[in-house]
Scaffold this active site. Structure first.
Site, PDB file in Angstrom:
ATOM      1  N   TRP A  21       0.844  -1.198   0.000  1.00 13.62           N
ATOM      2  CA  TRP A  21       0.000   0.000   0.000  1.00 13.62           C
ATOM      3  C   TRP A  21       0.879   1.248   0.000  1.00 13.62           C
ATOM      4  O   TRP A  21       0.719   2.151  -0.825  1.00 13.62           O
ATOM      5  CB  TRP A  21      -0.912  -0.025   1.224  1.00 13.62           C
ATOM      6  CG  TRP A  21      -1.887   1.125   1.313  1.00 13.62           C
ATOM      7  CD1 TRP A  21      -2.110   2.099   0.375  1.00 13.62           C
ATOM      8  CD2 TRP A  21      -2.783   1.407   2.395  1.00 13.62           C
ATOM      9  NE1 TRP A  21      -3.081   2.970   0.816  1.00 13.62           N
ATOM     10  CE2 TRP A  21      -3.516   2.567   2.047  1.00 13.62           C
ATOM     11  CE3 TRP A  21      -3.041   0.787   3.621  1.00 13.62           C
ATOM     12  CZ2 TRP A  21      -4.476   3.127   2.895  1.00 13.62           C
ATOM     13  CZ3 TRP A  21      -4.006   1.349   4.458  1.00 13.62           C
ATOM     14  CH2 TRP A  21      -4.715   2.499   4.090  1.00 13.62           C
ATOM     15  N   TYR A  57      -3.936   1.270  -4.752  1.00 12.99           N
ATOM     16  CA  TYR A  57      -2.714   1.735  -4.104  1.00 12.99           C
ATOM     17  C   TYR A  57      -1.906   2.573  -5.095  1.00 12.99           C
ATOM     18  O   TYR A  57      -1.162   2.051  -5.921  1.00 12.99           O
ATOM     19  CB  TYR A  57      -1.861   0.561  -3.617  1.00 12.99           C
ATOM     20  CG  TYR A  57      -2.519  -0.332  -2.586  1.00 12.99           C
ATOM     21  CD1 TYR A  57      -3.653   0.074  -1.891  1.00 12.99           C
ATOM     22  CD2 TYR A  57      -2.002  -1.585  -2.298  1.00 12.99           C
ATOM     23  CE1 TYR A  57      -4.247  -0.746  -0.948  1.00 12.99           C
ATOM     24  CE2 TYR A  57      -2.593  -2.414  -1.348  1.00 12.99           C
ATOM     25  CZ  TYR A  57      -3.717  -1.990  -0.682  1.00 12.99           C
ATOM     26  OH  TYR A  57      -4.299  -2.819   0.252  1.00 12.99           O
ATOM     27  N   GLN A 175      -9.009 -11.372   3.999  1.00 16.81           N
ATOM     28  CA  GLN A 175      -8.025 -10.384   4.436  1.00 16.81           C
ATOM     29  C   GLN A 175      -8.723  -9.333   5.293  1.00 16.81           C
ATOM     30  O   GLN A 175      -9.705  -8.723   4.866  1.00 16.81           O
ATOM     31  CB  GLN A 175      -7.319  -9.711   3.254  1.00 16.81           C
ATOM     32  CG  GLN A 175      -6.239  -8.751   3.727  1.00 16.81           C
ATOM     33  CD  GLN A 175      -5.312  -8.251   2.635  1.00 16.81           C
ATOM     34  OE1 GLN A 175      -4.782  -7.151   2.730  1.00 16.81           O
ATOM     35  NE2 GLN A 175      -5.093  -9.044   1.602  1.00 16.81           N
ATOM     36  N   ARG A 282       8.883  -0.027   2.859  1.00 14.85           N
ATOM     37  CA  ARG A 282       9.104   0.847   1.701  1.00 14.85           C
ATOM     38  C   ARG A 282      10.576   0.919   1.316  1.00 14.85           C
ATOM     39  O   ARG A 282      10.918   1.412   0.252  1.00 14.85           O
ATOM     40  CB  ARG A 282       8.603   2.260   1.999  1.00 14.85           C
ATOM     41  CG  ARG A 282       7.168   2.319   2.428  1.00 14.85           C
ATOM     42  CD  ARG A 282       6.733   3.742   2.705  1.00 14.85           C
ATOM     43  NE  ARG A 282       6.644   4.534   1.492  1.00 14.85           N
ATOM     44  CZ  ARG A 282       6.326   5.821   1.455  1.00 14.85           C
ATOM     45  NH1 ARG A 282       6.118   6.463   2.598  1.00 14.85           N
ATOM     46  NH2 ARG A 282       6.256   6.472   0.333  1.00 14.85           N
TER      47      ARG A 282
END
Length: 333
Positions: A21, A57, A175, A282
């Protein structure tokens, strides 16, 4: 790395999944494509073989980055791509749409962005109350039979919605948001999942960074960072949650020589029914702590101590509801 088989399939996936995301940039302050690709490669190097993404996303950006990263690395058959369907966007405004036509369009768009001819796991991102759940389920089942997808999932569904879905379609994965601070799925979703032997992908196990132990009262969130709209990160709640984090960290160090981040992820992985927890790195360095959550378990006394800490520090637990995109009007029964 630990691995587990997704119920009803032969897919043996890593119990830590790479969540993407934040890599999409939207609501996370932007993104860097090359750094994101390096991060995905670092995840693969650590034995993570499950990559979870979604069209929304970054409005296609995350899927495109995942597709490039896997294509560059090769061995597509050794990576399990999980993506989603059922959200559309116009000028940055997101809305739900799980109609047959929308799903048929989205699956082709995702295949193109991900540079693949099949999706391992396809998940309905949010329930769309303006479309009969049975219509959505039948469309997903058709994609499954056609071989475009290898497993069917739903995300953010209630137990009753899953029951309706399963009346006309197979279902393999659920999920849901799940972490020490957001435990709403314990009300009915987990019981249903266990009863039907479904696999759970838990998203947000670190509660958007709150359970990393790196935040302080003066931590600031800027730009389009979604934590600016999360009540847990605002006074007076923020101080309570940080107090809980500190006490959890003390407990983790005292009993296991671990940190709160390890503690939080291990707690999720130890819950019956949970197959994988999503780790939203990230940068490659953010994957280094993964090993600390693996190959050990919490004992019953520690789980009880955790619940006691949470009960004493947090007055009114706040759920993840603020994340939900606007729902459309309910379809007539």
């Amino acid at each position: 790395m630990e691995y587990a088989v997704i119920s009803g399939t032969e897919m043996n996936v890593s119990r830590i999944a790479q969540g993407t995301w934040a890599i999409g940039g939207w609501m996370w302050g932007g993104t860097n494509e090359r750094e994101s690709i390096r991060t995905i490669h670092a995840a693969l190097d650590r034995g993570i073989n499950l990559i979870d993404t979604a069209p929304v996303y970054g409005f296609g950006v995350s899927e495109e980055i995942v597709g490039k990263a896997i294509e560059e690395r090769g061995n597509r058959e050794k990576v399990f791509i999980a993506t989603k369907v059922g959200l559309e966007w116009h000028n940055g405004s997101v809305s739900r749409n799980s109609s047959r036509d929308r799903i048929r369009k989205e699956v082709q768009d995702s295949l193109r962005r991900l540079r693949t001819d099949y999706l391992d796991i396809y998940q309905v991102h949010w329930p769309d109350l303006a479309v009969p759940i049975e219509e959505t389920a039948r469309t997903m089942q058709a994609l499954y039979k056609e071989g475009l997808i290898r497993a069917i999932g739903v995300s953010n569904y209630s137990a009753e919605q899953m029951k309706r879905f399963m009346s006309v379609s197979e279902l393999h994965i659920v999920q849901s948001p799940y972490n020490l601070f957001e435990r709403q799925i314990e009300r009915d979703v987990l019981a249903y999942v266990r009863e039907r032997n479904l696999s759970v992908f838990a998203y947000g196990p670190l509660c958007r960074g709150l359970l990393t132990g790196t935040m302080r009262l003066d931590t600031k969130f800027t730009g389009d960072d979604l934590r600016q709209s999360d009540p847990k990160f605002q006074p007076p709640h923020f101080a309570q949650y940080l107090n809980a984090v500190q006490q959890l960290d003390d407990l983790a160090q005292k009993r296991y020589g671990k940190h709160v981040m390890d503690f939080a992820v291990r707690w999720v992985l130890d819950q019956p029914g949970v197959t994988s927890a999503l780790w939203g790195a990230r940068h490659p360095a953010e994957l280094e702590p993964v090993a600390g959550a693996l190959d050990w378990n919490l004992d019953a006394d520690t789980r009880a101590a955790i619940d006691q800490i949470l009960g004493q520090t947090i007055d009114n637990p706040i759920g993840p509801e603020f994340i939900a995109p606007p729902a459309r009007k309910t379809v007539a029964a």
